[in-house]
Design an enzyme around this catalytic site. Sequence first.
Site, PDB file in Angstrom:
ATOM      1  N   CYS A 178       0.853  -1.202   0.000  1.00 45.84           N
ATOM      2  CA  CYS A 178       0.000   0.000   0.000  1.00 45.84           C
ATOM      3  C   CYS A 178       0.882   1.242   0.000  1.00 45.84           C
ATOM      4  O   CYS A 178       1.777   1.383   0.851  1.00 45.84           O
ATOM      5  CB  CYS A 178      -0.918  -0.005   1.212  1.00 45.84           C
ATOM      6  SG  CYS A 178      -1.931   1.487   1.373  1.00 45.84           S
ATOM      7  N   CYS A 181       0.087   3.425   3.533  1.00 44.74           N
ATOM      8  CA  CYS A 181       0.518   2.997   4.868  1.00 44.74           C
ATOM      9  C   CYS A 181       1.549   1.867   4.823  1.00 44.74           C
ATOM     10  O   CYS A 181       1.947   1.372   5.870  1.00 44.74           O
ATOM     11  CB  CYS A 181      -0.685   2.575   5.714  1.00 44.74           C
ATOM     12  SG  CYS A 181      -1.559   1.128   5.068  1.00 44.74           S
ATOM     13  N   CYS A 210      -5.715  -2.467   0.191  1.00 49.94           N
ATOM     14  CA  CYS A 210      -4.954  -2.510   1.439  1.00 49.94           C
ATOM     15  C   CYS A 210      -5.631  -3.458   2.425  1.00 49.94           C
ATOM     16  O   CYS A 210      -6.858  -3.490   2.550  1.00 49.94           O
ATOM     17  CB  CYS A 210      -4.840  -1.112   2.038  1.00 49.94           C
ATOM     18  SG  CYS A 210      -3.868  -1.064   3.583  1.00 49.94           S
ATOM     19  N   CYS A 215      -7.778   1.785   6.264  1.00 54.19           N
ATOM     20  CA  CYS A 215      -7.060   2.486   5.194  1.00 54.19           C
ATOM     21  C   CYS A 215      -7.913   2.526   3.925  1.00 54.19           C
ATOM     22  O   CYS A 215      -8.215   3.595   3.403  1.00 54.19           O
ATOM     23  CB  CYS A 215      -5.718   1.802   4.920  1.00 54.19           C
ATOM     24  SG  CYS A 215      -4.769   2.579   3.586  1.00 54.19           S
ATOM     25  N   CYS A 238       7.879 -12.663 -13.970  1.00 54.90           N
ATOM     26  CA  CYS A 238       8.769 -13.242 -14.983  1.00 54.90           C
ATOM     27  C   CYS A 238       8.554 -12.655 -16.371  1.00 54.90           C
ATOM     28  O   CYS A 238       9.508 -12.569 -17.156  1.00 54.90           O
ATOM     29  CB  CYS A 238       8.614 -14.759 -15.014  1.00 54.90           C
ATOM     30  SG  CYS A 238       6.923 -15.351 -15.123  1.00 54.90           S
ATOM     31  N   HIS A 265       4.991 -19.389 -18.354  1.00 55.61           N
ATOM     32  CA  HIS A 265       6.311 -18.914 -17.956  1.00 55.61           C
ATOM     33  C   HIS A 265       7.047 -18.463 -19.212  1.00 55.61           C
ATOM     34  O   HIS A 265       6.727 -18.904 -20.321  1.00 55.61           O
ATOM     35  CB  HIS A 265       7.102 -20.006 -17.233  1.00 55.61           C
ATOM     36  CG  HIS A 265       8.382 -19.517 -16.615  1.00 55.61           C
ATOM     37  ND1 HIS A 265       8.444 -18.372 -15.852  1.00 55.61           N
ATOM     38  CD2 HIS A 265       9.647 -19.997 -16.662  1.00 55.61           C
ATOM     39  CE1 HIS A 265       9.680 -18.179 -15.439  1.00 55.61           C
ATOM     40  NE2 HIS A 265      10.438 -19.156 -15.926  1.00 55.61           N
ATOM     41  N   ASP A 282      17.558 -18.013 -17.485  1.00 54.06           N
ATOM     42  CA  ASP A 282      16.382 -17.555 -16.745  1.00 54.06           C
ATOM     43  C   ASP A 282      16.858 -16.562 -15.696  1.00 54.06           C
ATOM     44  O   ASP A 282      17.383 -16.942 -14.647  1.00 54.06           O
ATOM     45  CB  ASP A 282      15.658 -18.724 -16.083  1.00 54.06           C
ATOM     46  CG  ASP A 282      14.286 -18.325 -15.557  1.00 54.06           C
ATOM     47  OD1 ASP A 282      14.140 -17.169 -15.112  1.00 54.06           O
ATOM     48  OD2 ASP A 282      13.361 -19.157 -15.599  1.00 54.06           O
ATOM     49  N   GLU A 285      15.655 -16.701 -11.962  1.00 57.06           N
ATOM     50  CA  GLU A 285      16.278 -17.699 -11.105  1.00 57.06           C
ATOM     51  C   GLU A 285      17.797 -17.596 -11.114  1.00 57.06           C
ATOM     52  O   GLU A 285      18.464 -18.403 -10.464  1.00 57.06           O
ATOM     53  CB  GLU A 285      15.867 -19.095 -11.567  1.00 57.06           C
ATOM     54  CG  GLU A 285      14.372 -19.331 -11.578  1.00 57.06           C
ATOM     55  CD  GLU A 285      13.783 -19.247 -10.190  1.00 57.06           C
ATOM     56  OE1 GLU A 285      14.152 -20.081  -9.342  1.00 57.06           O
ATOM     57  OE2 GLU A 285      12.953 -18.354  -9.937  1.00 57.06           O
TER      58      GLU A 285
END
Length: 443
Positions: A178, A181, A210, A215, A238, A265, A282, A285
């Site tokens: 958020c 806050c 939030c 909030c 990714c 992916h 990748d 990773e």
Amino acid sequence: MEHSHGAQRAPAAHIDTDKLAQEMTEQFRQVLSTRRMNELTSRSVQSRSSSPAPRDFGTPQPPPVQNAPPSYSSLRNIPLVPTPPQDARSLRFRNMLHSLSNMPLRWENPGLLDEALRVVPLEQIYNEAEEESQILQAEAESLGAGKKAAWGYQDCVVRALMRWFKRSFFNWVNNPPCARCYSPTIGVGMAAPLPDEQARGANQVELYKCSLDHCGNYERYPRYNDAFVLLQTRRGRCGEWANCFSMLCRAIGSRVRWVWNAEDHVWTEVYSAHRKRWVHVDVCEEAWDKPRLYTEGWGKKLSYCIAFSADGAMDVTRRYVRNTSRYAIERNRAPEAVLLHIMDEIRSMRRSNLSKQEKFRLEGEDMREDRELRGYVISSIAHEVVKLSPEDILSGRTSSRSDPDAQKALEGRTSGNAQWIRARGEGGRGTQNQQDPNNQHPR
């Protein structure tokens, strides 16, 4: 004692098995030869329509066998002939792949690539690459004259870029905090992009609320597709990571592929001139040349892995799925002959303006890669055969020996929080990987 030594010799059953195998092989060859001769004789007789056919006094038939050789009719479509898509499902798949193939074209702007390099600490990258390259060269020389280093200098540059990108530059986003806050947020769905967000390449926006009731603030998370916008936001999952990193690899002079996977992916492949092949990268990773990461590491099953570059497209699934019986998913989006046609279509379109010499070079590269991918299939089959023993064949079970070529210490996914990884089924072989169809966090 002589009787004791004789008991340790190879059992006679082993010799009988070899002899039986030789006899069956010879019998199979005789039957196959006879059938071929019969087919040729039959076709020859049918072709002589101008003269009456001779009387059939009976053609010697092969002796009956219990396991007759298979019919050759099943091999008529091998090798596959590229076939244009006809049905609606195949046409949709074709349109989607053509759309995905446009991603690498967005990085082919020399002016923007020069601007992108301004955010990269080039001196640091090249110093690390030079040091690693010298170490690899020294290791090769220590093994003997004429030995080749594991990786070339340009490969080391990409590896240094990957480490910097992962550790110092880009940030992972699960649920954005958020802004009012700084409390955690909860995903509540999608929202339409604002004009400013749409102008910067965001086609969809995730909406978060939030977690504190008092909030009540909402956070918007635009999913930007423009790699040069991502240089400013420096955050994402990714999809954003692979997009921005691949563009920077292109900026430092490497040939790049953007690999799309049907199981949600994406990652990068970089061409190694030193090794004369495409290398899996990748950046999420920090993985270099670990194509078995997703199957044997994450425990995922894959169907399609398609690599797109400025030069065309290639089905590289065989690089990432080595054990098809365990990690492959049915490929039902289009017949394989149609997929071949789509790949040829994209390649032809991307190479239409190239010189004959350049086309010839790329075609040779495609042929080498196809041999490489077929080699993975052959190696996988050979490994399964080697695992078999006479006891396994007699008992009908298979051995549980591990693959000596398999990469060791492959673990589950490290990028993203635990809940998100579990929902995607990427926690590794030691966890229960069941993908959640209601997962609100795509790639």
